[in-house]
Design a protein around this motif. Structure first.
Motif, PDB file in Angstrom:
ATOM      1  N   GLU A 194      10.816  -3.349   4.902  1.00  0.00           N
ATOM      2  CA  GLU A 194      10.722  -4.802   5.049  1.00  0.00           C
ATOM      3  C   GLU A 194      10.321  -5.190   6.478  1.00  0.00           C
ATOM      4  OE1 GLU A 194      13.380  -8.796   4.155  1.00  0.00           O
ATOM      5  OE2 GLU A 194      14.255  -6.817   3.859  1.00  0.00           O
ATOM      6  N   GLY A 195       9.457  -6.196   6.591  1.00  0.00           N
ATOM      7  CA  GLY A 195       9.058  -6.720   7.890  1.00  0.00           C
ATOM      8  C   GLY A 195       8.076  -5.850   8.653  1.00  0.00           C
ATOM      9  N   THR A 196       7.346  -5.001   7.926  1.00  0.00           N
ATOM     10  CA  THR A 196       6.405  -4.084   8.577  1.00  0.00           C
ATOM     11  C   THR A 196       5.006  -4.228   7.991  1.00  0.00           C
ATOM     12  OG1 THR A 196       6.759  -2.268   7.008  1.00  0.00           O
ATOM     13  CG2 THR A 196       8.235  -2.368   8.925  1.00  0.00           C
ATOM     14  N   THR A 197       4.057  -3.626   8.677  1.00  0.00           N
ATOM     15  CA  THR A 197       2.720  -3.402   8.128  1.00  0.00           C
ATOM     16  C   THR A 197       2.621  -1.906   7.876  1.00  0.00           C
ATOM     17  OG1 THR A 197       1.763  -5.268   9.329  1.00  0.00           O
ATOM     18  CG2 THR A 197       0.241  -3.568   8.548  1.00  0.00           C
ATOM     19  N   TYR A 198       2.556  -1.523   6.597  1.00  0.00           N
ATOM     20  CA  TYR A 198       2.518  -0.116   6.199  1.00  0.00           C
ATOM     21  C   TYR A 198       1.072   0.272   5.936  1.00  0.00           C
ATOM     22  CZ  TYR A 198       3.685   4.232   3.851  1.00  0.00           C
ATOM     23  OH  TYR A 198       3.795   5.556   3.520  1.00  0.00           O
ATOM     24  N   THR A 199       0.611   1.311   6.606  1.00  0.00           N
ATOM     25  CA  THR A 199      -0.753   1.807   6.434  1.00  0.00           C
ATOM     26  C   THR A 199      -0.709   3.135   5.685  1.00  0.00           C
ATOM     27  OG1 THR A 199      -1.447   0.701   8.462  1.00  0.00           O
ATOM     28  CG2 THR A 199      -2.876   2.464   7.626  1.00  0.00           C
ATOM     29  N   PHE A 200      -1.220   3.132   4.462  1.00  0.00           N
ATOM     30  CA  PHE A 200      -1.220   4.311   3.588  1.00  0.00           C
ATOM     31  C   PHE A 200      -2.443   5.164   3.940  1.00  0.00           C
ATOM     32  CE2 PHE A 200      -2.355   6.634  -0.216  1.00  0.00           C
ATOM     33  CZ  PHE A 200      -1.151   7.022  -0.753  1.00  0.00           C
ATOM     34  N   ASP A 201      -2.217   6.432   4.316  1.00  0.00           N
ATOM     35  CA  ASP A 201      -3.362   7.257   4.734  1.00  0.00           C
ATOM     36  C   ASP A 201      -3.309   8.698   4.249  1.00  0.00           C
ATOM     37  OD1 ASP A 201      -1.412   8.352   6.377  1.00  0.00           O
ATOM     38  OD2 ASP A 201      -2.414   7.831   8.256  1.00  0.00           O
ATOM     39  N   TYR A 202      -2.431   9.014   3.277  1.00  0.00           N
ATOM     40  CA  TYR A 202      -2.385  10.393   2.799  1.00  0.00           C
ATOM     41  C   TYR A 202      -2.038  10.462   1.323  1.00  0.00           C
ATOM     42  CZ  TYR A 202      -1.202  15.314   2.383  1.00  0.00           C
ATOM     43  OH  TYR A 202      -1.167  16.621   1.996  1.00  0.00           O
ATOM     44  N   TRP A 203      -2.959  11.012   0.513  1.00  0.00           N
ATOM     45  CA  TRP A 203      -2.774  11.137  -0.934  1.00  0.00           C
ATOM     46  C   TRP A 203      -2.244  12.503  -1.347  1.00  0.00           C
ATOM     47  CZ3 TRP A 203      -4.037   7.461  -4.731  1.00  0.00           C
ATOM     48  CH2 TRP A 203      -4.660   6.313  -4.267  1.00  0.00           C
ATOM     49  N   GLY A 204      -2.235  13.464  -0.453  1.00  0.00           N
ATOM     50  CA  GLY A 204      -1.935  14.850  -0.808  1.00  0.00           C
ATOM     51  C   GLY A 204      -0.564  15.068  -1.427  1.00  0.00           C
ATOM     52  N   PRO A 205      -0.294  16.311  -1.757  1.00  0.00           N
ATOM     53  CA  PRO A 205       0.964  16.648  -2.435  1.00  0.00           C
ATOM     54  C   PRO A 205       2.178  16.450  -1.560  1.00  0.00           C
ATOM     55  CG  PRO A 205      -0.274  18.637  -1.908  1.00  0.00           C
ATOM     56  CD  PRO A 205      -1.110  17.471  -1.505  1.00  0.00           C
ATOM     57  N   ASP A 231       5.847   8.461   7.812  1.00  0.00           N
ATOM     58  CA  ASP A 231       6.392   9.324   6.774  1.00  0.00           C
ATOM     59  C   ASP A 231       5.223  10.112   6.190  1.00  0.00           C
ATOM     60  OD1 ASP A 231       5.066   7.635   4.962  1.00  0.00           O
ATOM     61  OD2 ASP A 231       6.887   6.688   4.244  1.00  0.00           O
ATOM     62  N   LEU A 232       5.431  10.795   5.073  1.00  0.00           N
ATOM     63  CA  LEU A 232       4.385  11.644   4.509  1.00  0.00           C
ATOM     64  C   LEU A 232       3.129  10.866   4.124  1.00  0.00           C
ATOM     65  CD1 LEU A 232       3.451  14.408   3.439  1.00  0.00           C
ATOM     66  CD2 LEU A 232       4.548  13.831   1.270  1.00  0.00           C
ATOM     67  N   ARG A 233       3.273   9.675   3.595  1.00  0.00           N
ATOM     68  CA  ARG A 233       2.142   8.918   3.044  1.00  0.00           C
ATOM     69  C   ARG A 233       1.447   7.991   4.025  1.00  0.00           C
ATOM     70  NH1 ARG A 233       1.039  12.259  -0.572  1.00  0.00           N
ATOM     71  NH2 ARG A 233       2.771  12.697  -1.941  1.00  0.00           N
ATOM     72  N   GLY A 234       2.098   7.653   5.120  1.00  0.00           N
ATOM     73  CA  GLY A 234       1.480   6.716   6.040  1.00  0.00           C
ATOM     74  C   GLY A 234       2.367   6.384   7.219  1.00  0.00           C
ATOM     75  N   TRP A 235       2.027   5.295   7.888  1.00  0.00           N
ATOM     76  CA  TRP A 235       2.776   4.881   9.060  1.00  0.00           C
ATOM     77  C   TRP A 235       2.928   3.364   9.044  1.00  0.00           C
ATOM     78  CZ3 TRP A 235      -0.022   1.758  12.455  1.00  0.00           C
ATOM     79  CH2 TRP A 235      -1.402   1.761  12.283  1.00  0.00           C
ATOM     80  N   ALA A 266       4.069  -8.890  13.138  1.00  0.00           N
ATOM     81  CA  ALA A 266       4.283  -9.944  14.132  1.00  0.00           C
ATOM     82  C   ALA A 266       5.041 -11.138  13.556  1.00  0.00           C
ATOM     83  CB  ALA A 266       2.940 -10.394  14.698  1.00  0.00           C
ATOM     84  N   ASP A 267       4.843 -11.419  12.265  1.00  0.00           N
ATOM     85  CA  ASP A 267       5.469 -12.590  11.661  1.00  0.00           C
ATOM     86  C   ASP A 267       6.685 -12.263  10.801  1.00  0.00           C
ATOM     87  OD1 ASP A 267       4.296 -11.423   9.460  1.00  0.00           O
ATOM     88  OD2 ASP A 267       2.906 -13.065   9.068  1.00  0.00           O
ATOM     89  N   GLY A 268       7.084 -10.982  10.756  1.00  0.00           N
ATOM     90  CA  GLY A 268       8.264 -10.584   9.986  1.00  0.00           C
ATOM     91  C   GLY A 268       8.019 -10.412   8.497  1.00  0.00           C
ATOM     92  N   LYS A 269       6.787 -10.676   8.039  1.00  0.00           N
ATOM     93  CA  LYS A 269       6.455 -10.457   6.631  1.00  0.00           C
ATOM     94  C   LYS A 269       6.130  -8.985   6.415  1.00  0.00           C
ATOM     95  CE  LYS A 269       4.685 -15.101   5.851  1.00  0.00           C
ATOM     96  NZ  LYS A 269       3.496 -15.904   5.492  1.00  0.00           N
ATOM     97  N   THR A 270       5.988  -8.594   5.154  1.00  0.00           N
ATOM     98  CA  THR A 270       5.726  -7.198   4.804  1.00  0.00           C
ATOM     99  C   THR A 270       4.301  -7.084   4.262  1.00  0.00           C
ATOM    100  OG1 THR A 270       8.065  -6.952   4.269  1.00  0.00           O
ATOM    101  CG2 THR A 270       6.585  -5.241   3.470  1.00  0.00           C
ATOM    102  N   TYR A 271       3.550  -6.114   4.825  1.00  0.00           N
ATOM    103  CA  TYR A 271       2.137  -5.950   4.479  1.00  0.00           C
ATOM    104  C   TYR A 271       1.832  -4.501   4.114  1.00  0.00           C
ATOM    105  CZ  TYR A 271       1.634 -10.441   6.839  1.00  0.00           C
ATOM    106  OH  TYR A 271       1.761 -11.747   7.222  1.00  0.00           O
TER     107      TYR A 271
END
Length: 112
Positions: free
Chosen positions: A101-112, A28-32, A37-42
């Motif tokens: 839920e159940g993902t690892t979310y990597t935040f990589d964009y602060w822009g508008p 999405d706009l802010r990350g991917w 692997a374990d179904g938890k959210t990170y």
């Protein structure tokens, strides 16, 4: 090798690669994110807003992890702020993002 056979084989290989890679991650706009692997959210903060501005706050709470370090987080909508932008009465609302839920979310964009 037969030209029609080669074309069909090439098309099938390309289609398989596209379908496989589409299932591996989403953006999405802010990350991917990818399924964990374990179904938890990170959550992983991958971009420190182009400068060294720790501490970071997520939903008004200091984020204890380092840049690039994965930590568990509740799924849903969150707000991230950079240290000097946060104040105790939460006058500045930071950048919003949603962690599925159940993902690892990597935040990589602060822009508008």
């Amino acid at each position: 090798m037969n030209s029609k056979y080669f074309d069909a084989l090439l098309f099938t290989a390309i289609l398989a690669i596209v379908l496989f890679s589409a299932g591996c991650s989403s953006r999405d706009l802010r990350g991917w994110w990818t399924n964990s692997a374990d179904g938890k959210t990170y959550f992983v903060l991958d971009d420190p807003d182009g400068r060294n501005c720790p501490p970071f706050f997520i939903d008004g709470e200091r984020w204890p992890a380092q840049i690039g370090e994965k930590r568990e987080i509740k799924p849903g909508i969150h707000d991230i702020t950079c240290g000097e932008k946060f104040n105790s009465d939460n006058a500045y609302k930071g950048v919003g993002f949603e962690v599925p839920e159940g993902t690892t979310y990597t935040f990589d964009y602060w822009g508008p």
